[in-house]
Design a protein around this motif. Structure first.
Motif, PDB file in Angstrom:
ATOM      1  N   GLU A   1      11.103   4.031  -9.566  1.00  0.00           N
ATOM      2  CA  GLU A   1      10.317   3.587 -10.891  1.00  0.00           C
ATOM      3  C   GLU A   1      11.124   3.944 -12.097  1.00  0.00           C
ATOM      4  O   GLU A   1      11.200   3.124 -13.230  1.00  0.00           O
ATOM      5  CB  GLU A   1       9.071   4.382 -10.923  1.00  0.00           C
ATOM      6  N   ARG A   2      11.904   4.968 -11.962  1.00  0.00           N
ATOM      7  CA  ARG A   2      12.606   5.105 -13.240  1.00  0.00           C
ATOM      8  C   ARG A   2      13.794   4.365 -13.458  1.00  0.00           C
ATOM      9  O   ARG A   2      14.074   3.832 -14.515  1.00  0.00           O
ATOM     10  CB  ARG A   2      13.317   6.791 -13.033  1.00  0.00           C
ATOM     11  N   LEU A   3      14.511   3.956 -12.262  1.00  0.00           N
ATOM     12  CA  LEU A   3      15.611   2.958 -12.259  1.00  0.00           C
ATOM     13  C   LEU A   3      15.034   1.559 -12.774  1.00  0.00           C
ATOM     14  O   LEU A   3      15.711   0.938 -13.576  1.00  0.00           O
ATOM     15  CB  LEU A   3      16.376   2.798 -10.975  1.00  0.00           C
ATOM     16  N   GLU A   4      13.944   1.195 -11.929  1.00  0.00           N
ATOM     17  CA  GLU A   4      13.437  -0.131 -12.707  1.00  0.00           C
ATOM     18  C   GLU A   4      12.916  -0.164 -14.019  1.00  0.00           C
ATOM     19  O   GLU A   4      13.359  -1.261 -14.827  1.00  0.00           O
ATOM     20  CB  GLU A   4      12.035  -0.414 -11.634  1.00  0.00           C
ATOM     21  N   ALA A   5      12.374   0.864 -14.696  1.00  0.00           N
ATOM     22  CA  ALA A   5      12.137   1.004 -16.203  1.00  0.00           C
ATOM     23  C   ALA A   5      13.428   0.986 -16.791  1.00  0.00           C
ATOM     24  O   ALA A   5      13.520   0.373 -17.909  1.00  0.00           O
ATOM     25  CB  ALA A   5      11.166   2.431 -16.282  1.00  0.00           C
ATOM     26  N   ALA A   6      14.777   1.712 -16.628  1.00  0.00           N
ATOM     27  CA  ALA A   6      15.687   1.732 -17.050  1.00  0.00           C
ATOM     28  C   ALA A   6      16.152   0.400 -17.130  1.00  0.00           C
ATOM     29  O   ALA A   6      16.731  -0.314 -18.113  1.00  0.00           O
ATOM     30  CB  ALA A   6      16.598   2.715 -16.519  1.00  0.00           C
ATOM     31  N   ARG A   7      16.264  -0.592 -15.979  1.00  0.00           N
ATOM     32  CA  ARG A   7      16.787  -1.957 -16.109  1.00  0.00           C
ATOM     33  C   ARG A   7      15.992  -2.802 -17.253  1.00  0.00           C
ATOM     34  O   ARG A   7      16.435  -3.606 -17.761  1.00  0.00           O
ATOM     35  CB  ARG A   7      16.585  -2.436 -14.599  1.00  0.00           C
ATOM     36  N   ARG A   8      14.361  -2.546 -16.940  1.00  0.00           N
ATOM     37  CA  ARG A   8      13.774  -3.386 -17.861  1.00  0.00           C
ATOM     38  C   ARG A   8      13.961  -2.730 -19.390  1.00  0.00           C
ATOM     39  O   ARG A   8      14.121  -3.943 -20.208  1.00  0.00           O
ATOM     40  CB  ARG A   8      12.185  -3.214 -17.454  1.00  0.00           C
ATOM     41  N   ARG A   9      14.437  -1.657 -19.700  1.00  0.00           N
ATOM     42  CA  ARG A   9      14.519  -1.321 -20.997  1.00  0.00           C
ATOM     43  C   ARG A   9      16.011  -2.151 -21.582  1.00  0.00           C
ATOM     44  O   ARG A   9      16.159  -2.604 -22.524  1.00  0.00           O
ATOM     45  CB  ARG A   9      14.720   0.076 -21.206  1.00  0.00           C
ATOM     46  N   ALA A  10      16.960  -1.941 -20.421  1.00  0.00           N
ATOM     47  CA  ALA A  10      18.093  -2.630 -20.897  1.00  0.00           C
ATOM     48  C   ALA A  10      18.241  -4.091 -20.950  1.00  0.00           C
ATOM     49  O   ALA A  10      18.792  -4.674 -21.802  1.00  0.00           O
ATOM     50  CB  ALA A  10      19.268  -2.282 -19.722  1.00  0.00           C
ATOM     51  N   GLU A  11      17.280  -4.943 -20.180  1.00  0.00           N
ATOM     52  CA  GLU A  11      17.207  -6.224 -20.679  1.00  0.00           C
ATOM     53  C   GLU A  11      16.536  -6.389 -21.786  1.00  0.00           C
ATOM     54  O   GLU A  11      16.795  -7.296 -22.475  1.00  0.00           O
ATOM     55  CB  GLU A  11      16.233  -6.847 -19.252  1.00  0.00           C
ATOM     56  N   ALA A  12      15.399  -5.744 -22.193  1.00  0.00           N
ATOM     57  CA  ALA A  12      14.725  -6.017 -23.442  1.00  0.00           C
ATOM     58  C   ALA A  12      15.745  -5.866 -24.505  1.00  0.00           C
ATOM     59  O   ALA A  12      15.653  -6.688 -25.587  1.00  0.00           O
ATOM     60  CB  ALA A  12      13.561  -4.857 -23.580  1.00  0.00           C
TER      61      ALA A  12
ATOM     62  N   ARG B   1      22.118   1.412  -4.529  1.00  0.00           N
ATOM     63  CA  ARG B   1      22.531   2.287  -3.999  1.00  0.00           C
ATOM     64  C   ARG B   1      21.498   3.525  -3.405  1.00  0.00           C
ATOM     65  O   ARG B   1      21.370   4.122  -2.451  1.00  0.00           O
ATOM     66  CB  ARG B   1      23.488   3.221  -4.802  1.00  0.00           C
ATOM     67  N   HIS B   2      20.442   3.422  -4.698  1.00  0.00           N
ATOM     68  CA  HIS B   2      19.425   4.303  -4.112  1.00  0.00           C
ATOM     69  C   HIS B   2      18.247   3.876  -3.049  1.00  0.00           C
ATOM     70  O   HIS B   2      17.879   4.624  -2.154  1.00  0.00           O
ATOM     71  CB  HIS B   2      18.384   4.570  -5.353  1.00  0.00           C
ATOM     72  N   ARG B   3      18.366   2.522  -2.812  1.00  0.00           N
ATOM     73  CA  ARG B   3      17.777   1.811  -1.833  1.00  0.00           C
ATOM     74  C   ARG B   3      18.016   2.127  -0.339  1.00  0.00           C
ATOM     75  O   ARG B   3      17.564   2.047   0.599  1.00  0.00           O
ATOM     76  CB  ARG B   3      17.355   0.390  -2.230  1.00  0.00           C
ATOM     77  N   ILE B   4      19.373   2.629  -0.316  1.00  0.00           N
ATOM     78  CA  ILE B   4      19.988   2.840   0.957  1.00  0.00           C
ATOM     79  C   ILE B   4      19.114   3.847   1.550  1.00  0.00           C
ATOM     80  O   ILE B   4      18.947   4.197   2.565  1.00  0.00           O
ATOM     81  CB  ILE B   4      21.548   3.343   0.862  1.00  0.00           C
ATOM     82  N   VAL B   5      18.728   4.901   0.575  1.00  0.00           N
ATOM     83  CA  VAL B   5      17.934   5.972   1.336  1.00  0.00           C
ATOM     84  C   VAL B   5      16.694   5.620   1.706  1.00  0.00           C
ATOM     85  O   VAL B   5      16.291   6.139   2.839  1.00  0.00           O
ATOM     86  CB  VAL B   5      17.502   7.049  -0.220  1.00  0.00           C
TER      87      VAL B   5
ATOM     88  N   GLY C   1       0.755  -1.190   0.101  1.00  0.00           N
ATOM     89  CA  GLY C   1      -0.069  -0.003  -0.077  1.00  0.00           C
ATOM     90  C   GLY C   1       0.753   1.188   0.048  1.00  0.00           C
ATOM     91  O   GLY C   1       0.392   2.336  -0.296  1.00  0.00           O
ATOM     92  N   GLU C   2       2.212   1.010   0.244  1.00  0.00           N
ATOM     93  CA  GLU C   2       3.021   2.346   0.098  1.00  0.00           C
ATOM     94  C   GLU C   2       3.396   2.699  -1.160  1.00  0.00           C
ATOM     95  O   GLU C   2       3.622   1.795  -2.175  1.00  0.00           O
ATOM     96  CB  GLU C   2       4.136   2.105   0.927  1.00  0.00           C
ATOM     97  N   GLN C   3       3.253   3.869  -1.684  1.00  0.00           N
ATOM     98  CA  GLN C   3       3.599   4.186  -2.804  1.00  0.00           C
ATOM     99  C   GLN C   3       5.166   4.392  -2.950  1.00  0.00           C
ATOM    100  O   GLN C   3       6.136   4.542  -2.022  1.00  0.00           O
ATOM    101  CB  GLN C   3       3.553   5.850  -2.986  1.00  0.00           C
ATOM    102  N   ILE C   4       5.606   3.992  -4.295  1.00  0.00           N
ATOM    103  CA  ILE C   4       6.986   3.801  -4.593  1.00  0.00           C
ATOM    104  C   ILE C   4       7.507   4.962  -5.132  1.00  0.00           C
ATOM    105  O   ILE C   4       6.892   5.662  -5.826  1.00  0.00           O
ATOM    106  CB  ILE C   4       7.188   2.779  -5.842  1.00  0.00           C
ATOM    107  N   CYS C   5       8.761   5.323  -4.798  1.00  0.00           N
ATOM    108  CA  CYS C   5       9.289   6.798  -5.133  1.00  0.00           C
ATOM    109  C   CYS C   5       9.459   6.713  -6.767  1.00  0.00           C
ATOM    110  O   CYS C   5       9.577   5.855  -7.257  1.00  0.00           O
ATOM    111  CB  CYS C   5      10.438   7.193  -4.401  1.00  0.00           C
ATOM    112  N   THR C   6       9.415   7.737  -7.290  1.00  0.00           N
ATOM    113  CA  THR C   6       9.750   8.123  -8.897  1.00  0.00           C
ATOM    114  C   THR C   6      11.104   7.683  -9.313  1.00  0.00           C
ATOM    115  O   THR C   6      11.156   7.174 -10.279  1.00  0.00           O
ATOM    116  CB  THR C   6       9.279   9.625  -9.221  1.00  0.00           C
ATOM    117  N   GLU C   7      11.877   7.950  -8.399  1.00  0.00           N
ATOM    118  CA  GLU C   7      13.355   7.338  -8.665  1.00  0.00           C
ATOM    119  C   GLU C   7      13.535   5.765  -8.777  1.00  0.00           C
ATOM    120  O   GLU C   7      13.979   5.388  -9.794  1.00  0.00           O
ATOM    121  CB  GLU C   7      14.328   7.981  -7.600  1.00  0.00           C
TER     122      GLU C   7
END
Length: 63
Positions: free
Chosen positions: A27-38, A54-58, A19-25
């Motif tokens: 989402e952006r990093l996950e999308a970039a990883r999916r594009r790279a995989e594709a 590194r970002h998840r340390i935040v 139920g917690e929202q995911i931060c936009t950063e």
């Protein structure tokens, strides 16, 4: 959440409580990883994995 290329690991799970929202950063990093995989750009997938870790340390310092 698995990946289509079979690259899996602890980075596949998105941080946050149900139920917690995911931060936009995240989402952006996950999308970039999916594009790279594709695109089968596994060097960039690795780069994205490092940036995500590194970002998840935040997120862990906010708890």
């Amino acid at each position: 959440m698995g990946t289509q290329t079979g690259i899996q690991g602890p980075l596949d799970a998105v941080p946050g409580k149900q139920g917690e929202q995911i931060c936009t950063e995240c989402e952006r990093l996950e999308a970039a990883r999916r594009r790279a995989e594709a695109e089968r750009d596994y060097s960039r997938v690795t780069d994205c994995n490092v940036l995500i870790a590194r970002h998840r340390i935040v997120h862990s310092t906010r708890a």
